[in-house]
Design a protein around this motif. Structure first.
Motif, mmCIF file in Angstrom:
data_model
loop_
_atom_site.group_PDB
_atom_site.id
_atom_site.type_symbol
_atom_site.label_atom_id
_atom_site.label_comp_id
_atom_site.label_asym_id
_atom_site.label_seq_id
_atom_site.Cartn_x
_atom_site.Cartn_y
_atom_site.Cartn_z
ATOM 1 N N GLY A 190 0.832 -1.131 0.017
ATOM 2 C CA GLY A 190 -0.023 0.030 0.000
ATOM 3 C C GLY A 190 0.805 1.130 -0.007
ATOM 4 N N GLN A 191 2.100 1.385 0.089
ATOM 5 C CA GLN A 191 3.018 2.387 0.168
ATOM 6 C C GLN A 191 3.437 2.777 -1.460
ATOM 7 N N SER A 192 3.917 4.056 -1.271
ATOM 8 C CA SER A 192 4.382 4.453 -2.858
ATOM 9 C C SER A 192 5.854 4.616 -2.817
ATOM 10 N N ILE A 193 6.376 4.398 -3.914
ATOM 11 C CA ILE A 193 7.943 4.496 -4.287
ATOM 12 C C ILE A 193 8.512 4.861 -5.615
ATOM 13 N N VAL A 194 9.268 5.659 -5.827
ATOM 14 C CA VAL A 194 10.144 5.926 -6.934
ATOM 15 C C VAL A 194 11.499 5.205 -6.930
ATOM 16 N N ILE A 195 11.516 4.707 -8.039
ATOM 17 C CA ILE A 195 13.072 3.981 -8.398
ATOM 18 C C ILE A 195 13.686 4.612 -9.787
ATOM 19 N N SER A 196 14.897 5.079 -9.499
ATOM 20 C CA SER A 196 15.589 5.340 -10.314
ATOM 21 C C SER A 196 16.548 4.412 -11.194
ATOM 22 N N GLY A 197 17.153 4.976 -12.271
ATOM 23 C CA GLY A 197 17.864 3.751 -12.800
ATOM 24 C C GLY A 197 17.041 2.248 -12.896
ATOM 25 N N ALA A 198 15.847 2.629 -13.083
ATOM 26 C CA ALA A 198 14.703 1.450 -13.180
ATOM 27 C C ALA A 198 15.176 0.425 -14.291
ATOM 28 N N ALA A 199 15.475 0.810 -15.355
ATOM 29 C CA ALA A 199 15.873 -0.188 -16.442
ATOM 30 C C ALA A 199 17.024 -1.051 -16.096
ATOM 31 N N GLY A 200 17.816 -0.518 -15.323
ATOM 32 C CA GLY A 200 19.085 -1.464 -14.992
ATOM 33 C C GLY A 200 18.898 -2.688 -14.296
ATOM 34 N N ALA A 201 20.034 -3.339 -13.824
ATOM 35 C CA ALA A 201 19.982 -4.738 -13.165
ATOM 36 C C ALA A 201 19.004 -4.781 -12.064
ATOM 37 N N VAL A 202 19.673 -3.667 -11.114
ATOM 38 C CA VAL A 202 18.894 -3.654 -9.824
ATOM 39 C C VAL A 202 17.419 -2.853 -9.763
ATOM 40 N N GLY A 203 17.161 -2.075 -10.553
ATOM 41 C CA GLY A 203 16.061 -1.187 -10.738
ATOM 42 C C GLY A 203 14.994 -2.081 -11.387
ATOM 43 N N SER A 204 15.051 -2.998 -12.250
ATOM 44 C CA SER A 204 14.321 -3.724 -13.195
ATOM 45 C C SER A 204 13.564 -4.584 -11.915
ATOM 46 N N ILE A 205 14.541 -5.254 -11.190
ATOM 47 C CA ILE A 205 14.045 -6.226 -10.188
ATOM 48 C C ILE A 205 13.361 -5.636 -9.092
ATOM 49 N N ALA A 206 13.688 -4.421 -8.634
ATOM 50 C CA ALA A 206 13.081 -3.548 -7.706
ATOM 51 C C ALA A 206 11.788 -3.280 -8.050
ATOM 52 N N VAL A 207 11.382 -2.870 -9.426
ATOM 53 C CA VAL A 207 10.009 -2.558 -9.812
ATOM 54 C C VAL A 207 9.162 -3.571 -9.564
ATOM 55 N N GLN A 208 9.656 -4.671 -10.215
ATOM 56 C CA GLN A 208 8.819 -6.062 -10.244
ATOM 57 C C GLN A 208 8.397 -6.504 -8.889
ATOM 58 N N PHE A 209 9.559 -6.371 -7.998
ATOM 59 C CA PHE A 209 9.431 -6.902 -6.582
ATOM 60 C C PHE A 209 8.469 -5.864 -5.631
ATOM 61 N N ALA A 210 8.747 -4.637 -5.901
ATOM 62 C CA ALA A 210 7.803 -3.702 -5.102
ATOM 63 C C ALA A 210 6.513 -3.714 -5.704
#
Length: 360
Positions: free
Chosen positions: A167-187
């Motif tokens: 239910g919380q919100s998040i911004v992810i930079s470098g989102a298409a990179g190795a870490v960011g793309s996993i972070a987007v999906q997991f979040a």
């Protein structure tokens, strides 16, 4: 050529530790790296020979070669002039005098930029060599990405540093990179974030991140980017996962809620620049009681199994797409530095991996 006949290995050494821009051309006096050949010593008891197949390309490697790097302030020893360039890699054991590692074992470790390397079953320092088991239908390079340090960085950054909740919100930079793309999906798909705002650098990446689950996907090169980011974070967000530093970090200091959290994971926007990172909005940390915390994934080494289990569960549940989350470049050994440089041009989508040999 049999393992017994392998007597010499190509390697890249650090010729000119950089202060700012890197020179990835070869053969000149200003080149950052130099291609050399080195003798391979005879194996001793407890040692084994690894043929390197896949190299991990990581922005953090740029900090390892900084000319003025202070070893006392780093998390691993810096690469000094004349040293072989450091890198995490996957390889195959091709000869062994170790009771723990057999010929044919698939292994992961700090094998550096070299074709072959002699490893100790009980290294005196550094990360131990880890055996890995191939996953049917999944390329082994996943252990450098989603199931490697980058996937674990995303997992622990979200769960331990940001403490992101459903239910919380998040911004992810470098989102298409190795870490960011996993972070987007997991979040979005595992934690259940109410809004995930992803930032990348091309329209193609913007669309890809939408497919991965981002509610809002923005191109930081768009002339109206800051306004778009303000609109996307109306009412402010609970957390920010920072992979880039610089101006985007500074602006996000104004977009995170009071008592919100910021995970400082990377600063790729400034790694090759002598310019200082200016944070005009620094006072926002104080007035809004923000928590900004840096972290390194090796701090979580004792908990890697926990992270791998969570990522594996997400993959099995269809909540994690790893097949499109990698840029695999098949390259000659001589092209290793040039391929690594793709990171700083924004030329990769997801994890950038260099393949220099097969595992056959």
């Amino acid at each position: 050529m049999s393992a017994a006949e392998v007597k010499v290995s190509k390697a890249f050494i650090l010729q000119n530790p950089p202060l700012a821009e890197i020179d990835l051309t070869l053969g000149s006096e200003t080149s950052t790296f130099k291609l050399v050949e080195q003798d391979i010593p005879e194996l001793k008891e407890g040692q084994f020979l690894v043929k390197t197949a896949y190299l991990s390309n990581d922005p953090a490697q740029r900090t390892w070669i900084q000319r003025d790097a202070d070893a006392a302030r780093g998390y691993i020893p810096p690469v000094r002039q004349g040293d072989i360039m450091n890198a995490i890699a996957i390889g195959k054991v091709v000869d062994s005098k170790s009771s723990n590692y057999s010929v044919g074992d698939l292994v992961l470790g700090l094998f550096r930029w070299r074709e072959h390397s002699v490893q100790d079953e009980k290294p005196a320092a550094g990360l131990p060599v880890t055996k890995i088991n191939a996953i049917p239908g999944i390329h082994p390079s996943i252990f450098l990405g989603a199931f490697g340090t980058t996937g674990l960085t995303a997992f622990f950054g979200l769960t331990d540093i940001l403490k992101l909740e459903k239910g919380q919100s998040i911004v992810i930079s470098g989102a298409a990179g190795a870490v960011g793309s996993i972070a987007v999906q997991f979040a979005k798909h595992v934690i259940g974030a109410s809004k995930v705002v992803a930032i990348s650098g091309t329209e193609e990446k913007v669309q890809w991140l939408k497919k991965l689950g981002a509610d809002v996907s923005l191109n930081y090169k768009h002339p109206e980017f800051k306004k778009q980011l303000d609109d996307a974070t109306e009412g402010f967000v609970d957390a920010y996962f920072d992979n880039v530093g610089g101006e985007i970090l500074d602006h996000m200091l104004t977009r995170v809620k009071q008592h919100g959290r910021i995970a400082a994971c990377g600063a790729i926007s400034v790694y090759n620049s002598l310019d200082s990172t200016h944070l005009p909005n620094y006072a926002q940390i104080i007035t809004n009681r923000l928590i900004l915390q840096g972290f390194i994934v090796i701090d979580y080494l004792p908990r890697y199994a926990e992270g791998i289990a969570a990522l594996s569960s997400a993959l099995q549940a269809g909540k994690l797409d790893v097949k499109d989350g990698e840029t695999l470049v098949q390259a000659k050994f001589e092209d290793i530095p040039k391929t690594w440089g793709i990171l700083f041009e924004g030329g990769n989508t997801g994890k950038l991996v260099t393949q220099i040999a097969s595992l056959d």
